[in-house]
Design a protein around this motif. Structure first.
Motif, PDB file in Angstrom:
ATOM      1  N   LEU A 504       0.735  -1.412  -0.112  1.00 36.79           N
ATOM      2  CA  LEU A 504       0.292   0.012   0.031  1.00 36.79           C
ATOM      3  C   LEU A 504       0.701   1.098  -0.513  1.00 36.79           C
ATOM      4  O   LEU A 504       0.776   2.267  -0.721  1.00 36.79           O
ATOM      5  N   ILE A 505       2.080   1.412   0.780  1.00 32.84           N
ATOM      6  CA  ILE A 505       2.515   2.940   1.030  1.00 32.84           C
ATOM      7  C   ILE A 505       4.371   2.008   1.277  1.00 32.84           C
ATOM      8  O   ILE A 505       4.282   1.019   0.619  1.00 32.84           O
ATOM      9  N   GLY A 506       4.682   3.289   1.442  1.00 37.49           N
ATOM     10  CA  GLY A 506       6.342   2.722   1.151  1.00 37.49           C
ATOM     11  C   GLY A 506       6.850   2.110   2.827  1.00 37.49           C
ATOM     12  O   GLY A 506       6.170   2.410   4.095  1.00 37.49           O
ATOM     13  N   GLU A 507       8.014   1.740   3.301  1.00 39.92           N
ATOM     14  CA  GLU A 507       8.228   0.993   4.105  1.00 39.92           C
ATOM     15  C   GLU A 507       8.877   1.811   5.247  1.00 39.92           C
ATOM     16  O   GLU A 507       9.612   1.132   5.939  1.00 39.92           O
ATOM     17  N   ASP A 508       9.487   2.999   5.062  1.00 36.52           N
ATOM     18  CA  ASP A 508      10.637   3.196   5.562  1.00 36.52           C
ATOM     19  C   ASP A 508       9.525   4.553   6.464  1.00 36.52           C
ATOM     20  O   ASP A 508       8.501   4.492   6.421  1.00 36.52           O
ATOM     21  N   ALA A 509      10.757   4.917   7.635  1.00 35.53           N
ATOM     22  CA  ALA A 509       9.655   5.770   8.893  1.00 35.53           C
ATOM     23  C   ALA A 509       9.291   7.201   8.778  1.00 35.53           C
ATOM     24  O   ALA A 509       8.220   7.357   9.246  1.00 35.53           O
ATOM     25  N   GLU A 510       9.254   8.122   7.683  1.00 40.31           N
ATOM     26  CA  GLU A 510       8.308   9.083   7.246  1.00 40.31           C
ATOM     27  C   GLU A 510       7.268   8.201   6.439  1.00 40.31           C
ATOM     28  O   GLU A 510       6.169   8.960   6.778  1.00 40.31           O
ATOM     29  N   ASP A 511       6.826   7.099   5.896  1.00 43.16           N
ATOM     30  CA  ASP A 511       5.793   7.064   5.994  1.00 43.16           C
ATOM     31  C   ASP A 511       5.164   6.377   6.437  1.00 43.16           C
ATOM     32  O   ASP A 511       3.373   5.756   6.306  1.00 43.16           O
ATOM     33  N   THR A 512       5.768   5.325   7.536  1.00 42.80           N
ATOM     34  CA  THR A 512       4.758   4.884   8.726  1.00 42.80           C
ATOM     35  C   THR A 512       4.563   5.767   9.723  1.00 42.80           C
ATOM     36  O   THR A 512       4.163   5.458  10.563  1.00 42.80           O
ATOM     37  N   MET A 513       4.972   6.571   9.603  1.00 41.37           N
ATOM     38  CA  MET A 513       4.849   7.971  11.329  1.00 41.37           C
ATOM     39  C   MET A 513       3.553   7.816  11.704  1.00 41.37           C
ATOM     40  O   MET A 513       2.796   7.944  12.121  1.00 41.37           O
ATOM     41  N   GLY A 514       3.109   8.619  10.485  1.00 41.74           N
ATOM     42  CA  GLY A 514       1.471   8.991  10.414  1.00 41.74           C
ATOM     43  C   GLY A 514       0.626   7.645  11.263  1.00 41.74           C
ATOM     44  O   GLY A 514      -0.092   7.761  12.130  1.00 41.74           O
ATOM     45  N   LEU A 515       0.542   6.571  10.289  1.00 41.83           N
ATOM     46  CA  LEU A 515       0.739   5.163  11.366  1.00 41.83           C
ATOM     47  C   LEU A 515       0.396   4.622  12.754  1.00 41.83           C
ATOM     48  O   LEU A 515       0.288   4.628  13.800  1.00 41.83           O
ATOM     49  N   THR A 516       2.325   5.479  13.008  1.00 39.36           N
ATOM     50  CA  THR A 516       2.495   4.932  14.650  1.00 39.36           C
ATOM     51  C   THR A 516       1.824   5.996  15.243  1.00 39.36           C
ATOM     52  O   THR A 516       1.862   5.775  16.252  1.00 39.36           O
ATOM     53  N   ARG A 517       1.603   7.479  14.847  1.00 40.39           N
ATOM     54  CA  ARG A 517       1.287   8.420  15.559  1.00 40.39           C
ATOM     55  C   ARG A 517      -0.135   7.791  15.824  1.00 40.39           C
ATOM     56  O   ARG A 517      -0.860   8.046  16.975  1.00 40.39           O
ATOM     57  N   ALA A 518      -0.644   6.452  14.638  1.00 36.87           N
ATOM     58  CA  ALA A 518      -2.564   7.307  14.797  1.00 36.87           C
ATOM     59  C   ALA A 518      -1.926   6.034  15.819  1.00 36.87           C
ATOM     60  O   ALA A 518      -3.233   5.936  16.776  1.00 36.87           O
ATOM     61  N   ILE A 519      -2.031   4.871  15.954  1.00 33.37           N
ATOM     62  CA  ILE A 519      -1.946   3.758  17.106  1.00 33.37           C
ATOM     63  C   ILE A 519      -1.701   4.410  19.008  1.00 33.37           C
ATOM     64  O   ILE A 519      -2.398   3.766  19.468  1.00 33.37           O
ATOM     65  N   GLU A 520      -0.579   5.430  18.332  1.00 31.08           N
ATOM     66  CA  GLU A 520      -0.319   5.771  20.017  1.00 31.08           C
ATOM     67  C   GLU A 520      -1.108   6.373  20.534  1.00 31.08           C
ATOM     68  O   GLU A 520      -1.539   6.432  21.705  1.00 31.08           O
ATOM     69  N   ARG A 521      -1.676   7.419  19.425  1.00 29.82           N
ATOM     70  CA  ARG A 521      -2.974   8.530  20.471  1.00 29.82           C
ATOM     71  C   ARG A 521      -3.920   7.126  20.667  1.00 29.82           C
ATOM     72  O   ARG A 521      -4.397   7.235  21.501  1.00 29.82           O
ATOM     73  N   ALA A 522      -4.832   6.348  19.304  1.00 28.19           N
ATOM     74  CA  ALA A 522      -5.733   5.077  19.945  1.00 28.19           C
ATOM     75  C   ALA A 522      -5.428   4.411  21.555  1.00 28.19           C
ATOM     76  O   ALA A 522      -6.092   4.198  22.403  1.00 28.19           O
ATOM     77  N   VAL A 523      -4.184   4.315  21.528  1.00 21.25           N
ATOM     78  CA  VAL A 523      -3.446   3.066  22.731  1.00 21.25           C
ATOM     79  C   VAL A 523      -3.958   4.486  23.855  1.00 21.25           C
ATOM     80  O   VAL A 523      -4.065   3.826  25.238  1.00 21.25           O
ATOM     81  N   ASN A 524      -3.361   5.095  23.865  1.00 21.86           N
ATOM     82  CA  ASN A 524      -3.018   6.189  24.865  1.00 21.86           C
ATOM     83  C   ASN A 524      -4.730   6.275  25.005  1.00 21.86           C
ATOM     84  O   ASN A 524      -4.699   6.800  26.729  1.00 21.86           O
ATOM     85  N   GLY A 525      -5.278   6.040  24.600  1.00 27.78           N
ATOM     86  CA  GLY A 525      -6.824   7.206  24.682  1.00 27.78           C
ATOM     87  C   GLY A 525      -7.547   6.274  24.836  1.00 27.78           C
ATOM     88  O   GLY A 525      -9.295   6.378  25.947  1.00 27.78           O
ATOM     89  N   LEU A 526      -7.222   4.878  25.817  1.00 26.23           N
ATOM     90  CA  LEU A 526      -7.978   3.567  25.889  1.00 26.23           C
ATOM     91  C   LEU A 526      -8.121   4.637  27.910  1.00 26.23           C
ATOM     92  O   LEU A 526      -7.849   5.167  28.104  1.00 26.23           O
ATOM     93  N   PRO A 527      -9.315   4.105  27.803  1.00 24.59           N
ATOM     94  CA  PRO A 527      -9.312   4.010  29.711  1.00 24.59           C
ATOM     95  C   PRO A 527      -8.461   2.907  30.063  1.00 24.59           C
ATOM     96  O   PRO A 527      -8.271   2.225  29.657  1.00 24.59           O
ATOM     97  N   ALA A 528      -8.218   3.492  31.889  1.00 19.40           N
ATOM     98  CA  ALA A 528      -7.169   2.965  32.667  1.00 19.40           C
ATOM     99  C   ALA A 528      -7.566   1.073  32.809  1.00 19.40           C
ATOM    100  O   ALA A 528      -6.965   0.505  32.088  1.00 19.40           O
ATOM    101  N   GLY A 529      -8.823   0.645  32.620  1.00 21.64           N
ATOM    102  CA  GLY A 529      -9.203  -0.187  33.007  1.00 21.64           C
ATOM    103  C   GLY A 529      -8.257  -1.759  31.467  1.00 21.64           C
ATOM    104  O   GLY A 529      -8.107  -2.470  31.919  1.00 21.64           O
TER     105      GLY A 529
END
Length: 566
Positions: A504-529
């Motif tokens: 789908l996209i390139g595999e270097d850090a610049e291509d995947t950084m947006g996905l990395t940040r999206a995962i980070e936000r999703a996990v950090n946004g979960l309730p503590a439990g």
């Protein structure tokens, strides 16, 4: 004419197992009804089942990685103890090609005429099954029992030696199962059609004819192999340099005609392709190539001057691994074609193969090779009956019921309409899985069973409707993504998520950084439990990846997330 949808005897069917009453004759196609190829038919009577043919079909672009396709035999395999036997009408791949793959699930005796038995033994030997399978060879025109079924073979003509119609007699009624056929007055190889036997059968009385529908839309007659031979001899004389003829490997008469065309113009004739050599061996074992000089090997052909050789090649349907496909790609170990050479496609296009054949012909044209098809010259006749031949068959046999098979929906419907024009009292159009009571009484769909398709995937048979193959298709069209999320026991991210995206996209850090940040936000946004719940983290990350890629490029890939706790 009876057409789907059909009213089933639903109350009775729901109250008991699939019907096979001792005093009823039933027909059940698991493959080959509503399609061309992949034939697998069952007849039930007296508590036993008779299998007629066990063939394959070929995949298209929507089935990546699959080599061949066959009907799922589960219905028959679940009734292994009730199987009287398997009878093969003729040796075409769509009637015999699945035997080596599916026989271990059935383990029943196999009945075939000599040429078909020879081809089958070669295929079983390759699969390591030759000594496991009980092959009972039957003479042409013979009559013999298979369990409660009284079988008579009637010789017809087709594009392969020894095509047999089956007369299936039971205490409930009689069926003529035509197999693949036509009425060729001069087939060159093998017997002509046994009109006397068909006439006698019609006088005896036939409850149902289960018949070939491939050419039910074509007027006239299929044509004779003898006429093709004369045309090929004339055509080969027009060209210099190297000539290749591609045809169905099983058409022994066409192999003989190509050999005659080569000899008429001083050319030695080579076979290029393993299936051609297999058919040549089976034909010579049964006397069908007597008088035809031995063919030479590709290695020997490569040493001859280009104007002194004629090649017969596999690949008329554009098969990717065929000899002609490898030659066109300049990837054959012995044979090359170059500008000024000629390839004659002495075959028809099987529906569904238009694109691979077109690609192959374009490859050849780009190399400067002259391509000759039946659009430019008379180089082929079909092996299936056109409308005049179908009409003659009905006039001879006069069945009470016509049940078209071996065709797509439009072929089956046209066949049924033609049967009615021939004064057949009833015609029934069905699809795979619909069980028809043929006798006694009017034909009627009485039950429906599950059907499916299996594909040869490497060395394994996989269900094409199953999860693994569906996942592969999704990956083919939507790509895939794999992410790793590392957290401590309380759910705190200990490092940036790592992600790899394929297709789908390139595999270097610049291509995947947006996905990395999206995962980070999703996990950090979960309730503590939820942060301590691996499944909740996995699902949050998966959805984040899919949503992000859907928003940016419009794709939802197959996504897997690994959660690691430290």
């Amino acid at each position: 004419m009876t057409r789907r949808p059909i009213t089933f005897e639903s109350v009775a069917a729901a109250a008991r197992a699939t019907l096979n009453k001792p005093d009823e004759l039933v027909f059940l196609p698991l493959g080959g009804a509503g399609e061309i190829g992949m034939n697998l038919n069952l007849y039930g009577y007296g508590g036993k089942w008779l299998i007629v043919d066990l063939g394959i079909s070929f995949p298209d672009e929507t089935q990546p990685g699959i080599e061949v396709i066959m009907a799922d035999p589960s219905f028959a395999a679940e009734r292994k103890d009730e199987l009287a036997g398997l009878i093969i009408t003729h040796a075409h791949e769509d009637h015999i090609g699945a035997v080596a793959h599916l026989w271990p699930r059935l383990e029943c005796p196999i009945y075939a005429t000599p040429f078909t038995a020879s081809v089958l033994r070669l295929k079983l030997a390759e699969a390591g099954l030759l000594h496991a399978v009980d092959i009972i060879e039957q003479p042409l025109g013979s009559r013999f029992p298979i369990g409660p079924f009284d079988i008579e073979l009637i010789s017809l003509t087709h594009s392969i030696p020894e095509p047999n119609a089956l007369v299936i007699r039971t205490g409930a009624g009689t069926v003529l199962h035509t197999g693949d056929w036509k009425f060729d007055p001069n087939p060159l190889v093998g017997q002509t059609s046994d009109f006397a036997a068909l006439t006698r059968l019609g006088e005896e009385g036939v409850d149902a004819l289960v018949g070939d529908s491939t050419n039910a839309l074509r007027a006239g007659e299929a044509g004779s192999e003898a006429d093709v031979r004369e045309s090929l001899i004339e055509l080969v004389g027009r060209y210099d340099n190297r000539i290749a003829i591609t045809c169905f490997a099983s058409n022994v008469a066409r192999l003989q005609s190509a050999a005659a065309a080569g000899a008429a113009h001083g050319r030695q004739v080579a076979l290029v392709g393993r299936s051609l050599w297999r058919m040549e061996q089976a034909a010579r074992e049964n006397g069908y190539l007597d008088g035809t000089p031995p063919f030479i090997t590709p290695e020997a052909a490569a040493e001859l001057p280009r104007d002194e050789v004629l090649l017969i090649c596999t690949g008329s349907q554009g098969e990717a691994r065929s000899a002609l496909a490898r030659i066109a790609a300049n990837d054959h170990q012995n044979i090359t074609l170059e500008a000024g050479d000629t390839v004659i496609f002495s075959s028809r296009v099987i529906p569904g193969n238009e694109r691979p054949i077109g690609r192959l012909q374009n490859q050849l044209a780009k190399r400067g090779v002259t391509v000759v098809t039946d659009d430019e010259h008379f180089v082929h006749v079909s092996g299936h009956p056109a409308r005049d031949e179908l009409s003659r068959m009905y006039q001879l046999v006069r069945p009470k019921v016509a049940l078209p098979v071996h065709g797509e929906a439009r072929h089956l419907i046209a066949h049924a309409q033609l049967a009615e024009e021939c004064q057949v009292p009833q015609s029934v159009v069905i699809e795979n899985g619909e069980m028809v009571r043929l006798a006694p009484g009017p034909a009627k769909v009485i039950d429906q069973v599950d059907t499916g398709r299996l594909g040869l995937d490497g060395k394994s048979l996989v269900a094409l409707e199953g999860g693994a193959f569906k996942t592969r298709l999704r990956m083919t069209f939507n790509g895939s993504a794999v992410a790793t999320v590392v957290l401590d026991r309380r759910g705190k991210l200990l490092a940036l998520p790592q992600i790899t995206v394929h297709g789908l996209i390139g595999e270097d850090a610049e291509d995947t950084m947006g996905l990395t940040r999206a995962i980070e936000r999703a996990v950090n946004g979960l309730p503590a439990g939820s942060k301590t719940d691996d499944e909740a983290v996995r699902e949050a990350a998966r959805l984040a990846i899919r949503r992000s890629l859907n928003n940016s490029i419009g794709k939802k890939p197959v996504t897997e997330v690994h959660v690691v706790r430290v």
